[in-house]
Design an enzyme around this catalytic site. Sequence first.
Site, PDB file in Angstrom:
ATOM      1  N   CYS A  58      48.688   0.430  17.883  1.00 42.67           N
ATOM      2  CA  CYS A  58      50.075   0.461  17.434  1.00 42.67           C
ATOM      3  C   CYS A  58      50.155   0.183  15.934  1.00 42.67           C
ATOM      4  O   CYS A  58      49.262  -0.420  15.341  1.00 42.67           O
ATOM      5  CB  CYS A  58      50.903  -0.566  18.191  1.00 42.67           C
ATOM      6  N   HIS A  97      44.418  -3.189  19.865  1.00 40.35           N
ATOM      7  CA  HIS A  97      45.804  -3.471  19.537  1.00 40.35           C
ATOM      8  C   HIS A  97      45.943  -3.414  18.017  1.00 40.35           C
ATOM      9  O   HIS A  97      44.947  -3.526  17.267  1.00 40.35           O
ATOM     10  CB  HIS A  97      46.208  -4.865  20.021  1.00 40.35           C
TER      11      HIS A  97
END
Length: 292
Positions: free
Chosen positions: A175, A133
Site C-alpha cells: 500500500c 505492507h
Amino acid sequence: MANSREEKQAAGDFTDAKPVFGWTTRGNQFDDDKMDVDAKLVDMPDFRYRMDYPEVGKCVIINNKNFDPSTGMSPRTGTDVDAGNVYKAFSELGFKCEVQNDLKSNQMIQLLKKVSLEDHTKRACFACVLLSHGDNGVIYGTDGCFKIEELTCGFKGNRCRSLAGKPKLFFIQACRGDELDSGVEADSATDAEEGSLQKIPVEADFLYAYSTAPGFYSWRNTQNGSWFIQSLCQVLKQYGKTHDMLHILTQVNYKVARGYESSSNVPGFNAKKQIPCIVSMLTKALYFSSGK
C-alpha cells in the site's frame, strides 16, 4: 482500514497497509531563479538495452508475511502465492531468483546493500520484487517501516558501477496510503556505444513498478495473491520475451484497472478499484531477449 480482527471476519480482498501516523514528508525548497543551460547534443545509441550478456541478471524477492505485533500489521495471507508466481515468471525470463521470507527492516536493507556490492559485470540487468505492507514512501520489514529509498540507493550509477547504464527494476506490492478508489463509469470506447564512454545521470535506468497509485490502498486476495502480482506474472508469461517492459506494464495497468474489483464484507471496502503506477527512468527499450 483493515486490521487483524477485520481480516479474520472478512473474506476475499485485503489491503497491504496501515497509516503511519505522524509521518510527514516535506519537499526540498528551491529558489525560483532559473538557470539557462547550454547543452550539447549527444549521438543517440541503439535505442534498446543490451541483453547479450552471459546472464540476464539476479532477481531478489522479499516476501514479508508475518509481522511483529508491535507494528499492528496483520499477516499477509496469500503473499506466498505471489512469491511463487514471481519466482516462476522471472526464472522463465532467465533471471537467477532468490526468495527471502519475513525479513526485518535492517535485514532487508543489508540484503540489498550486499547485492549492490556484487559484481554485475556479466549481468544484463537487476530486478527486485518487494511483497509487504507499506505506506506512502515507506515499506515494512517485519518489525517496522522505513523509506524505500534505503533499499534502492545502493544501485545508483555512482555506487554500483557494474550496473551503470543497465536497467534496475523494482516491483513493489504494498500500500501507499489509506485512500480507497471507488472507480467511475467509463465508456468502453476509451478503451552503438560499444567501446566509448559517456556520462549518464546516476538516477538513470531505474524503473519502479508500484502496485498502486500514491496515497492508495493495494489489494491482495487471500487465495490468489495480489491483483498486481497476478497480472504482472500473467503478462510476463504471455509477452515477456516479445514486448518491451513499458508495454508489458501498461498491459498490467489495464488488467488491474479493468479486471478486478474488491469483494469484502468490511464496511466501506467492497467494490473498490486499483490502478498500478509506473515510474520510469529507463533510457532505452527493455526487451528480455537479445534478438532484434
